[in-house]
Write a protein that holds these residues in place. Sequence first.
Motif, PDB file in Angstrom:
ATOM      1  N   SER A  24      11.667 -12.270  -6.592  1.00  0.00           N
ATOM      2  CA  SER A  24      10.753 -13.145  -5.836  1.00  0.00           C
ATOM      3  C   SER A  24      10.820 -12.853  -4.336  1.00  0.00           C
ATOM      4  CB  SER A  24      11.109 -14.615  -6.089  1.00  0.00           C
ATOM      5  OG  SER A  24      11.035 -14.892  -7.455  1.00  0.00           O
ATOM      6  N   LEU A  25      12.018 -12.548  -3.859  1.00  0.00           N
ATOM      7  CA  LEU A  25      12.203 -12.240  -2.436  1.00  0.00           C
ATOM      8  C   LEU A  25      11.458 -10.961  -2.069  1.00  0.00           C
ATOM      9  CD1 LEU A  25      13.741 -13.383  -0.005  1.00  0.00           C
ATOM     10  CD2 LEU A  25      15.674 -11.931  -0.609  1.00  0.00           C
ATOM     11  N   PHE A  26      11.528  -9.990  -2.952  1.00  0.00           N
ATOM     12  CA  PHE A  26      10.820  -8.724  -2.743  1.00  0.00           C
ATOM     13  C   PHE A  26       9.327  -8.998  -2.553  1.00  0.00           C
ATOM     14  CE2 PHE A  26       8.470  -5.057  -4.235  1.00  0.00           C
ATOM     15  CZ  PHE A  26       9.144  -3.982  -3.673  1.00  0.00           C
ATOM     16  N   GLU A  27       8.811  -9.806  -3.446  1.00  0.00           N
ATOM     17  CA  GLU A  27       7.390 -10.146  -3.434  1.00  0.00           C
ATOM     18  C   GLU A  27       7.028 -10.940  -2.166  1.00  0.00           C
ATOM     19  OE1 GLU A  27       5.288  -9.215  -5.554  1.00  0.00           O
ATOM     20  OE2 GLU A  27       3.581 -10.559  -5.284  1.00  0.00           O
ATOM     21  N   ALA A  53       9.055 -15.333 -13.230  1.00  0.00           N
ATOM     22  CA  ALA A  53      10.346 -15.286 -12.526  1.00  0.00           C
ATOM     23  C   ALA A  53      10.839 -16.704 -12.238  1.00  0.00           C
ATOM     24  CB  ALA A  53      10.201 -14.490 -11.233  1.00  0.00           C
ATOM     25  N   THR A  54       9.900 -17.562 -11.859  1.00  0.00           N
ATOM     26  CA  THR A  54      10.276 -18.943 -11.534  1.00  0.00           C
ATOM     27  C   THR A  54      10.753 -19.676 -12.783  1.00  0.00           C
ATOM     28  OG1 THR A  54       8.483 -18.848  -9.926  1.00  0.00           O
ATOM     29  CG2 THR A  54       9.454 -21.006 -10.335  1.00  0.00           C
ATOM     30  N   TRP A 106       5.760 -17.910  -4.070  1.00  0.00           N
ATOM     31  CA  TRP A 106       4.793 -18.682  -3.262  1.00  0.00           C
ATOM     32  C   TRP A 106       5.539 -19.502  -2.202  1.00  0.00           C
ATOM     33  CZ3 TRP A 106       4.120 -23.952  -2.523  1.00  0.00           C
ATOM     34  CH2 TRP A 106       2.904 -24.368  -1.989  1.00  0.00           C
ATOM     35  N   LEU A 107       6.628 -20.157  -2.617  1.00  0.00           N
ATOM     36  CA  LEU A 107       7.403 -20.966  -1.675  1.00  0.00           C
ATOM     37  C   LEU A 107       8.016 -20.079  -0.589  1.00  0.00           C
ATOM     38  CD1 LEU A 107       9.240 -23.319  -4.207  1.00  0.00           C
ATOM     39  CD2 LEU A 107       7.522 -24.011  -2.528  1.00  0.00           C
ATOM     40  N   LEU A 108       8.559 -18.919  -1.012  1.00  0.00           N
ATOM     41  CA  LEU A 108       9.197 -18.024  -0.035  1.00  0.00           C
ATOM     42  C   LEU A 108       8.168 -17.406   0.903  1.00  0.00           C
ATOM     43  CD1 LEU A 108      11.828 -16.276  -2.368  1.00  0.00           C
ATOM     44  CD2 LEU A 108      12.298 -17.897  -0.528  1.00  0.00           C
ATOM     45  N   LYS A 109       6.982 -17.083   0.357  1.00  0.00           N
ATOM     46  CA  LYS A 109       5.927 -16.500   1.196  1.00  0.00           C
ATOM     47  C   LYS A 109       5.595 -17.454   2.346  1.00  0.00           C
ATOM     48  CE  LYS A 109       3.421 -13.839  -2.197  1.00  0.00           C
ATOM     49  NZ  LYS A 109       2.261 -13.853  -3.087  1.00  0.00           N
ATOM     50  N   GLY A 110       5.472 -18.708   2.006  1.00  0.00           N
ATOM     51  CA  GLY A 110       5.181 -19.709   3.024  1.00  0.00           C
ATOM     52  C   GLY A 110       6.288 -19.748   4.074  1.00  0.00           C
ATOM     53  N   ALA A 111       7.535 -19.668   3.592  1.00  0.00           N
ATOM     54  CA  ALA A 111       8.686 -19.732   4.501  1.00  0.00           C
ATOM     55  C   ALA A 111       8.732 -18.519   5.429  1.00  0.00           C
ATOM     56  CB  ALA A 111       9.971 -19.825   3.686  1.00  0.00           C
ATOM     57  N   PHE A 112       8.193 -17.378   4.969  1.00  0.00           N
ATOM     58  CA  PHE A 112       8.274 -16.142   5.763  1.00  0.00           C
ATOM     59  C   PHE A 112       7.048 -15.904   6.654  1.00  0.00           C
ATOM     60  CE2 PHE A 112      11.113 -14.325   2.221  1.00  0.00           C
ATOM     61  CZ  PHE A 112      12.251 -14.773   2.873  1.00  0.00           C
ATOM     62  N   ALA A 141       0.477  -8.564   9.501  1.00  0.00           N
ATOM     63  CA  ALA A 141      -0.492  -7.486   9.752  1.00  0.00           C
ATOM     64  C   ALA A 141      -1.920  -8.018   9.793  1.00  0.00           C
ATOM     65  CB  ALA A 141      -0.359  -6.416   8.672  1.00  0.00           C
ATOM     66  N   GLY A 142      -2.066  -9.331   9.737  1.00  0.00           N
ATOM     67  CA  GLY A 142      -3.382  -9.942   9.864  1.00  0.00           C
ATOM     68  C   GLY A 142      -4.189  -9.935   8.597  1.00  0.00           C
ATOM     69  N   ARG A 143      -3.520  -9.708   7.428  1.00  0.00           N
ATOM     70  CA  ARG A 143      -4.279  -9.686   6.170  1.00  0.00           C
ATOM     71  C   ARG A 143      -4.244 -11.044   5.463  1.00  0.00           C
ATOM     72  NH1 ARG A 143      -1.502  -4.838   5.840  1.00  0.00           N
ATOM     73  NH2 ARG A 143      -0.226  -5.509   4.089  1.00  0.00           N
ATOM     74  N   GLY A 144      -3.696 -12.055   6.131  1.00  0.00           N
ATOM     75  CA  GLY A 144      -3.697 -13.415   5.581  1.00  0.00           C
ATOM     76  C   GLY A 144      -2.607 -13.638   4.558  1.00  0.00           C
ATOM     77  N   LEU A 145      -2.401 -14.888   4.195  1.00  0.00           N
ATOM     78  CA  LEU A 145      -1.367 -15.242   3.209  1.00  0.00           C
ATOM     79  C   LEU A 145      -2.001 -15.593   1.870  1.00  0.00           C
ATOM     80  CD1 LEU A 145       1.338 -17.563   4.802  1.00  0.00           C
ATOM     81  CD2 LEU A 145       1.718 -15.419   3.623  1.00  0.00           C
ATOM     82  N   GLU A 146      -1.421 -15.073   0.787  1.00  0.00           N
ATOM     83  CA  GLU A 146      -1.940 -15.416  -0.540  1.00  0.00           C
ATOM     84  C   GLU A 146      -1.165 -16.605  -1.081  1.00  0.00           C
ATOM     85  OE1 GLU A 146      -1.659 -12.097  -3.106  1.00  0.00           O
ATOM     86  OE2 GLU A 146      -2.988 -10.887  -1.859  1.00  0.00           O
ATOM     87  N   PHE A 147      -1.890 -17.610  -1.492  1.00  0.00           N
ATOM     88  CA  PHE A 147      -1.212 -18.795  -2.026  1.00  0.00           C
ATOM     89  C   PHE A 147      -1.644 -19.046  -3.464  1.00  0.00           C
ATOM     90  CE2 PHE A 147      -0.720 -19.524   2.517  1.00  0.00           C
ATOM     91  CZ  PHE A 147       0.595 -19.922   2.587  1.00  0.00           C
ATOM     92  N   VAL A 148      -1.881 -17.934  -4.199  1.00  0.00           N
ATOM     93  CA  VAL A 148      -2.425 -18.091  -5.550  1.00  0.00           C
ATOM     94  C   VAL A 148      -1.403 -18.681  -6.519  1.00  0.00           C
ATOM     95  CG1 VAL A 148      -3.496 -16.915  -7.492  1.00  0.00           C
ATOM     96  CG2 VAL A 148      -4.033 -16.211  -5.161  1.00  0.00           C
ATOM     97  N   SER A 149      -0.176 -18.150  -6.491  1.00  0.00           N
ATOM     98  CA  SER A 149       0.838 -18.589  -7.472  1.00  0.00           C
ATOM     99  C   SER A 149       1.448 -19.905  -7.003  1.00  0.00           C
ATOM    100  CB  SER A 149       1.925 -17.534  -7.617  1.00  0.00           C
ATOM    101  OG  SER A 149       1.357 -16.272  -7.749  1.00  0.00           O
ATOM    102  N   PHE A 150       0.623 -20.919  -6.992  1.00  0.00           N
ATOM    103  CA  PHE A 150       0.986 -22.220  -6.430  1.00  0.00           C
ATOM    104  C   PHE A 150       2.304 -22.742  -7.011  1.00  0.00           C
ATOM    105  CE2 PHE A 150       0.321 -26.929  -6.416  1.00  0.00           C
ATOM    106  CZ  PHE A 150       0.382 -27.082  -5.033  1.00  0.00           C
ATOM    107  N   LEU A 151       3.210 -23.085  -6.111  1.00  0.00           N
ATOM    108  CA  LEU A 151       4.514 -23.674  -6.432  1.00  0.00           C
ATOM    109  C   LEU A 151       5.491 -22.724  -7.127  1.00  0.00           C
ATOM    110  CD1 LEU A 151       4.025 -27.427  -7.418  1.00  0.00           C
ATOM    111  CD2 LEU A 151       5.057 -26.455  -5.368  1.00  0.00           C
TER     112      LEU A 151
END
Length: 694
Positions: free
Chosen positions: A181-184, A130-131, A208-214, A194-204
């Motif tokens: 990407s926003l959906f994801e 997508a990126t 990944w950028l939006l997940k961090g922002a949210f 929900a306390g399940r942590g953040l996934e940062f696998v798809s680096f950059l």
Amino acid sequence: MLEAIRLTAQAAYWLNPWRDVFLVTHVIGLACFAYIVAKRMSPLLRGQPDSRFDRPWIRVERILKYWFGQWKHPRYRTAGIIHIFIFAGFLTLAIRAFALLILGFNEDLVIPGLSGTLGHLYEVTTDYAATIVLVAVIFAGIRRVVFKPARYEVPAKFGKAHKADAIFLLALIGILMVADSLFEATKGGEAFQAGRGLEFVSFLSLPWLLKGAFASTSISTLRHLHFAASYLHEVTFYFLLCYRPFGIQFHVETSLFNVYFAKLDKGTVKPVKWGVTDEHLDQVKSFGVKKFEDFTWKQMLDFYSCADCGRCSDNCPANAVGRPLSPRFLTIKARDYCFEHYPVLGTAHNNQPLIGSVYSADEIWSCTTCGACEEECPLLVDYIDKIVDLRRGMIDDGNVPQTLQKPLKAIESRGNPYGKMEKKRADWASAKEFQPACNVKILDGKNRAETLYFVDSITSYDDRIQKIGRATARILGHLGEDFGILGAAEKDSGHEVRRFGEEMLFMDLRDHNVEAIKESGVERIVTSDPHAYNALKNDYKNVPPVEHISQVIAREVEAGKIKFNPVTNGDVYTYHDPCYLGRHNQIYDDPRNVLDAIPGLKRVEMSRSRDRSFCCGGGGLMLFYEPKEEQRMGVKRVQMAAEAGANVIVTACPYCMVNLEDAIKVAGLEGKMTAIDLAELVDKQMASESAQVM
Ligand code: SF4
Ligand code: SF4
């Protein structure tokens, strides 16, 4: 990833309340798409038959090479790479896009095979896809708006520019990628809440950028953003699906079929009507294409499949010298006509003549049938068959250019375009300074030979070109070939006659020559004329195998039967590929191998060579027809040779020789540049007493 989507969706069930909204959008979107496509298919149902269902495995191979493998795209490096990224991204995202559509009304969806580690891998891949697509469409947009490649421009005489449409479509693709990407990312934000942590696998990647922002966004905002992303994706998806059949992006839907059904046999011309044999051709009421519905369904599919990339016109010599022809617009104008006369809303109104309204006669006569457009098209759009069909239509209506009427009549009555006597056809072989050294047999029933040298009209009658005939004969003699010519029994091969749309005259010439060749009892044919070569190989049936003299020479050089004296004068040579030897029959290496075997010969390549060779100006009947143009093609070609640093142009075609020698004079390069046929050069350099220059 889909497993991940399901798990998150199960955890949140954020889309369930809007299930009906999604469902209704699906139904409306699919119904609109089905209706639009049905309307777009209606002209194809009225089109003429076309035989494209043979050799399925070869067709599948072509899909793998030209569609899936994007084989021709890198010929234009920047645009090609951008396209490959967008195409690959789309293919990668296809499953995810459909999954997102279904998740709107069924959050329990699990796509088989995409759970666990595989699903996770797919998630990472799609995040990057997508990126990459988003970045590629931004680049493509900047190229269109800022750098403005010349081949995308639309001259006023060909209609309106399509830039706004192209930008709009790129923007829609961009929106689709952002929504995806926003959906994801909203899902990832919820997992964090929900306390399940953040996934940062798809680096950059964008998700990944939006997940961090949210990470610290409230659940309520994420819920709304999640729905908005999902619905924006669905609406954009269907809008794009329904909008594409109105413009250049229709190729996304049609290109797979267009490549599968593409023409397989280079150098051939389609029959007047598929399914009608030559014997029944006199029962056909109207020849060729006169109105849109006279095109075959495949020709119409070509119109839908053109991506408007401009590569065909960028390589078209007629377009380059300012003739009123640009192949891209042959397609675009036909597509515009089709959309206007077969509207999505309203009834079809059709059956209007194309010449005079959509196309001008000059436009259609301007084509040299060089094949550069077809060679370049990434979607395998045909041009020559359509142009020949349009010419057939004009000829059928008696609409023949004045200057062509005389040569066509002469071919009909005398078998050659010059109107010269049949019995003079072999005079070149009885020239008093030539005959004693090389006795050419006339295969008139009294003489027999293994090999026929098919001379054709220009080499038989044109004083300058006869030298190529004599050089060819001497080479065959040097090789000890048992060969002869048909003499008065030979008629014009009809190659150009056919491509000028005179099918019945071509058939008469072909039948006469086939009969004469059979009566001569020869086992093989050699010719020094690529047009005759193409006719004998691809237009005629049931004749012995045919070779161009360059193939014979290359083989014998390799076998050591021809040795050369060195070139010592310091000239720089370049080889000009004749269209009917190169592009139409893929003979590129043999002439070059022969040149490279001559000791001391320095050879350079022109910037446009091999399958991108630039037509010299058209052979055959083009010698009798001069379309309006700003510059001669031949002049452009000799300038290319000069730019490459050459002062001798070698070619292997009598028509190229006429055009190039003429162009050298017009370009003011007389004394600085010369043209020579490969057979003449070989004859001149052969290390043997039998090689003489005349
Ligand atoms: S065949 Fe050659 S001259 Fe004709 S449209 Fe194509 S590129 Fe132009
Ligand atoms: S016919 Fe082919 S090369 Fe020409 S503009 Fe269309 S897609 Fe491009």
